[in-house]
Design a protein around this motif. Structure first.
Motif, PDB file in Angstrom:
ATOM      1  N   GLY A  27      -2.764   5.692 -12.235  1.00 59.57           N
ATOM      2  CA  GLY A  27      -3.524   6.337 -11.170  1.00 59.57           C
ATOM      3  C   GLY A  27      -2.899   6.154  -9.799  1.00 59.57           C
ATOM      4  O   GLY A  27      -3.575   6.267  -8.791  1.00 59.57           O
ATOM      5  N   ASP A  28      -1.595   5.820  -9.769  1.00 61.05           N
ATOM      6  CA  ASP A  28      -0.870   5.622  -8.510  1.00 61.05           C
ATOM      7  C   ASP A  28      -1.497   4.507  -7.673  1.00 61.05           C
ATOM      8  O   ASP A  28      -1.597   4.587  -6.454  1.00 61.05           O
ATOM      9  CB  ASP A  28      -0.791   6.927  -7.716  1.00 61.05           C
ATOM     10  N   TYR A  29      -1.947   3.440  -8.353  1.00 59.48           N
ATOM     11  CA  TYR A  29      -2.561   2.285  -7.704  1.00 59.48           C
ATOM     12  C   TYR A  29      -1.497   1.218  -7.452  1.00 59.48           C
ATOM     13  O   TYR A  29      -0.994   0.601  -8.392  1.00 59.48           O
ATOM     14  CB  TYR A  29      -3.691   1.736  -8.587  1.00 59.48           C
ATOM     15  N   TRP A  30      -1.114   1.022  -6.188  1.00 59.30           N
ATOM     16  CA  TRP A  30      -0.128   0.018  -5.777  1.00 59.30           C
ATOM     17  C   TRP A  30      -0.864  -1.244  -5.343  1.00 59.30           C
ATOM     18  O   TRP A  30      -1.883  -1.170  -4.652  1.00 59.30           O
ATOM     19  CB  TRP A  30       0.686   0.532  -4.600  1.00 59.30           C
ATOM     20  N   PHE A  31      -0.323  -2.416  -5.717  1.00 58.54           N
ATOM     21  CA  PHE A  31      -0.923  -3.665  -5.265  1.00 58.54           C
ATOM     22  C   PHE A  31       0.128  -4.756  -5.222  1.00 58.54           C
ATOM     23  O   PHE A  31       1.219  -4.628  -5.787  1.00 58.54           O
ATOM     24  CB  PHE A  31      -2.120  -4.064  -6.139  1.00 58.54           C
ATOM     25  N   ASN A  32      -0.203  -5.835  -4.509  1.00 56.52           N
ATOM     26  CA  ASN A  32       0.729  -6.925  -4.282  1.00 56.52           C
ATOM     27  C   ASN A  32       0.453  -8.118  -5.181  1.00 56.52           C
ATOM     28  O   ASN A  32      -0.608  -8.222  -5.795  1.00 56.52           O
ATOM     29  CB  ASN A  32       0.672  -7.371  -2.818  1.00 56.52           C
ATOM     30  N   GLU A  33       1.403  -9.024  -5.194  1.00 53.77           N
ATOM     31  CA  GLU A  33       1.311 -10.281  -5.924  1.00 53.77           C
ATOM     32  C   GLU A  33       0.654 -11.323  -5.020  1.00 53.77           C
ATOM     33  O   GLU A  33       1.184 -11.629  -3.934  1.00 53.77           O
ATOM     34  CB  GLU A  33       2.706 -10.746  -6.335  1.00 53.77           C
ATOM     35  N   ASP A  34      -0.491 -11.874  -5.448  1.00 54.42           N
ATOM     36  CA  ASP A  34      -1.189 -12.889  -4.653  1.00 54.42           C
ATOM     37  C   ASP A  34      -0.359 -14.154  -4.467  1.00 54.42           C
ATOM     38  O   ASP A  34      -0.525 -14.860  -3.482  1.00 54.42           O
ATOM     39  CB  ASP A  34      -2.519 -13.260  -5.311  1.00 54.42           C
ATOM     40  N   HIS A  35       0.523 -14.453  -5.418  1.00 57.73           N
ATOM     41  CA  HIS A  35       1.302 -15.691  -5.382  1.00 57.73           C
ATOM     42  C   HIS A  35       2.742 -15.459  -4.938  1.00 57.73           C
ATOM     43  O   HIS A  35       3.620 -16.270  -5.248  1.00 57.73           O
ATOM     44  CB  HIS A  35       1.272 -16.363  -6.754  1.00 57.73           C
TER      45      HIS A  35
END
Length: 91
Positions: A70-78
């Motif tokens: 769904g073209d959902y970009w997200f980052n790494e919390d760590h």
């Protein structure tokens, strides 16, 4: 979560996420794969997580993000840090 294994002149970095969060396929996309989605897709592991391992040059810095369905970009919390919208990784 990031798992690292130091080798002679490189670092193996394993990118790890829960099996179902977010749902659907997820790939790690960064400067080490020319920001090409699908190059490093996380696969299910026996421990209930999913992961992909990438060998990176030692003593280097990389930008990356995760890309889910769904073209959902997200980052790494760590991650080791963040640079604008991207996670940063130091090997």
């Amino acid at each position: 979560m990031l798992e690292r294994k130091q080798l002679k002149d490189r670092t193996q970095v394993t990118f790890v996420l829960p099996a179902d969060t977010p749902a659907g396929p997820v790939s790690v996309v960064g400067d080490f794969n020319n920001w090409e989605p699908g190059t490093h897709t996380l696969e299910a592991r026996e421990d209930g997580t999913r992961a992909v391992t990438v060998a990176l040059p030692g003593k280097s810095v990389h930008s990356f993000r995760y890309l889910a369905a769904g073209d959902y970009w997200f980052n790494e919390d760590h991650a080791d840090g963040h640079d604008g919208p991207n996670s940063r990784l130091h090997t």
